[in-house]
Design an enzyme around this catalytic site. Structure first.
Site, mmCIF file in Angstrom:
data_model
loop_
_atom_site.group_PDB
_atom_site.id
_atom_site.type_symbol
_atom_site.label_atom_id
_atom_site.label_comp_id
_atom_site.label_asym_id
_atom_site.label_seq_id
_atom_site.Cartn_x
_atom_site.Cartn_y
_atom_site.Cartn_z
ATOM 1 C CG HIS A 161 -1.985 -0.969 1.453
ATOM 2 N ND1 HIS A 161 -2.068 -1.750 2.506
ATOM 3 C CD2 HIS A 161 -2.980 -1.410 0.393
ATOM 4 C CE1 HIS A 161 -3.004 -2.561 2.372
ATOM 5 N NE2 HIS A 161 -3.660 -2.552 0.956
ATOM 6 C CE LYS A 217 -11.272 -7.644 2.729
ATOM 7 N NZ LYS A 217 -10.416 -6.684 2.087
ATOM 8 N NE ARG A 219 -3.119 -6.915 -4.526
ATOM 9 C CZ ARG A 219 -3.846 -7.756 -3.530
ATOM 10 N NH1 ARG A 219 -3.124 -8.277 -2.372
ATOM 11 N NH2 ARG A 219 -4.896 -8.054 -3.747
ATOM 12 C CB SER A 275 -4.215 -6.484 4.711
ATOM 13 O OG SER A 275 -3.952 -5.627 4.358
HETATM 14 N N1 COA Z 1 -0.257 -4.031 -1.401
HETATM 15 C C1 COA Z 1 -0.958 -5.026 -0.671
HETATM 16 N N2 COA Z 1 -1.950 -5.272 -0.365
HETATM 17 C C2 COA Z 1 -2.860 -4.833 -1.254
HETATM 18 C C3 COA Z 1 -2.620 -3.812 -2.260
HETATM 19 C C4 COA Z 1 -1.133 -3.230 -2.200
HETATM 20 N N3 COA Z 1 -0.731 -2.317 -3.172
HETATM 21 N N4 COA Z 1 -3.607 -3.618 -3.038
HETATM 22 C C5 COA Z 1 -4.651 -4.284 -2.284
HETATM 23 N N5 COA Z 1 -4.113 -5.066 -1.502
HETATM 24 C C6 COA Z 1 -4.957 -6.009 -0.604
HETATM 25 C C7 COA Z 1 -5.488 -5.579 0.579
HETATM 26 O O1 COA Z 1 -4.354 -6.050 1.564
HETATM 27 C C8 COA Z 1 -6.499 -6.473 0.775
HETATM 28 O O2 COA Z 1 -6.366 -7.809 1.383
HETATM 29 P P1 COA Z 1 -7.274 -8.519 2.162
HETATM 30 O O3 COA Z 1 -8.260 -8.929 1.393
HETATM 31 O O4 COA Z 1 -6.296 -9.872 2.578
HETATM 32 O O5 COA Z 1 -7.650 -7.752 3.425
HETATM 33 C C9 COA Z 1 -7.092 -6.965 -0.577
HETATM 34 O O6 COA Z 1 -6.040 -6.687 -1.407
HETATM 35 C C10 COA Z 1 -8.209 -5.929 -0.722
HETATM 36 O O7 COA Z 1 -7.900 -4.622 -0.946
HETATM 37 P P2 COA Z 1 -8.299 -3.209 -0.325
HETATM 38 O O8 COA Z 1 -7.824 -2.238 -1.006
HETATM 39 O O9 COA Z 1 -8.399 -3.352 1.127
HETATM 40 O O10 COA Z 1 -9.806 -3.543 -1.237
HETATM 41 P P3 COA Z 1 -11.114 -3.611 -0.431
HETATM 42 O O11 COA Z 1 -11.805 -4.843 -1.237
HETATM 43 O O12 COA Z 1 -11.123 -4.463 1.007
HETATM 44 O O13 COA Z 1 -11.764 -2.527 -0.341
HETATM 45 C C11 COA Z 1 -13.188 -0.663 -0.856
HETATM 46 C C12 COA Z 1 -12.798 -2.094 -1.189
HETATM 47 C C13 COA Z 1 -13.346 -0.324 0.531
HETATM 48 C C14 COA Z 1 -12.402 0.320 -1.822
HETATM 49 C C15 COA Z 1 -14.745 -0.784 -1.511
HETATM 50 O O14 COA Z 1 -15.485 -1.785 -0.668
HETATM 51 C C16 COA Z 1 -15.668 0.596 -1.179
HETATM 52 O O15 COA Z 1 -15.335 1.652 -2.000
HETATM 53 N N6 COA Z 1 -16.235 0.730 -0.054
HETATM 54 C C17 COA Z 1 -17.220 1.553 0.106
HETATM 55 C C18 COA Z 1 -18.731 1.508 -0.283
HETATM 56 C C19 COA Z 1 -18.856 1.511 -1.784
HETATM 57 O O16 COA Z 1 -18.747 2.495 -2.132
HETATM 58 N N7 COA Z 1 -19.295 0.748 -2.388
HETATM 59 C C20 COA Z 1 -19.475 0.509 -3.821
HETATM 60 C C21 COA Z 1 -18.033 0.364 -4.450
HETATM 61 S S1 COA Z 1 -18.392 0.198 -6.052
#
Ligand code: COA
Length: 163
Positions: A17, A41, A90, A128
């Protein structure tokens, strides 16, 4: 003033990140790391802890703000007058999910563009969840996360070993 939002769960923030944050800073004037609660989650760290941890890690970067948000990321972005969403890509396995989110967000807010950034190759495999699993099982996460995160993980999983 180009304001970008980097949304995610960040449970916890990893070096992958941070690599994306550094790259994003070369494209915008100010970056808001936006922490989604994501109860589904079952995060290890509360949103407040995640905000504080990222603030500690990024305290020398005046162009970065860290905030937790609830609701739609597009509404948060509009409220902050941001014009970009930053997401890390990624591997090809991230693509379907990211495309779906980017197109949905575009439908909700056509004026906000999603920008995908590729982290450095050595961070392509990090997530993560993997970091938490390694830390929980007593493995070394020093190359995967900043020192403050390693310390907090140690404290959370192995109270007696925390320094
Ligand atoms: N380095 C390391 N890990 C990374 C990474 C990077 N560069 N990019 C992504 N990851 C990993 C994260 O660690 C995470 O791992 P985990 O699943 O083991 O916890 C995984 O990839 C998912 O990444 P993350 O960026 O945390 O995405 P998410 O899917 O959890 O989050 C949101 C998504 C929060 C952006 C999305 O749900 C959101 O916008 N929510 C708000 C509600 C909304 O607007 N919904 C409509 C969206 S269309």
């Amino acid at each position: 003033m180009r304001i970008a939002i980097y949304p995610g769960t960040f449970d916890p923030i990893t070096n992958g990140h941070l690599d994306v944050i550094t790259r994003a800073l070369s494209l915008c004037d100010s970056l808001i790391v936006a922490i989604a609660e994501r109860r589904e989650k079952a995060p290890l760290f509360a949103p407040r802890e995640r905000v504080q941890l990222i603030k500690n890690v990024l305290m020398r970067e005046p162009r970065v703000e860290v905030e937790a948000f609830k609701g739609l990321v597009t509404d948060f972005a509009k409220a902050k007058k941001a014009t970009f969403l930053i997401r890390g890509l990624r591997a090809i396995s991230d693509f379907d999910y990211e495309l779906q989110m980017a197109l949905t967000n575009r439908k909700l807010a056509p004026e906000i563009e999603t920008i995908f950034l590729m982290p450095a190759e050595n961070y392509i495999f990090i997530s993560s969840s993997l970091v938490k699993e390694i830390a929980r099982l007593g493995g070394d996460v020093r190359e995967l996360v900043p020192p403050a995160v390693e310390k907090l993980l140690l404290r959370r999983f192995h109270k007696n070993k925390a320094h």
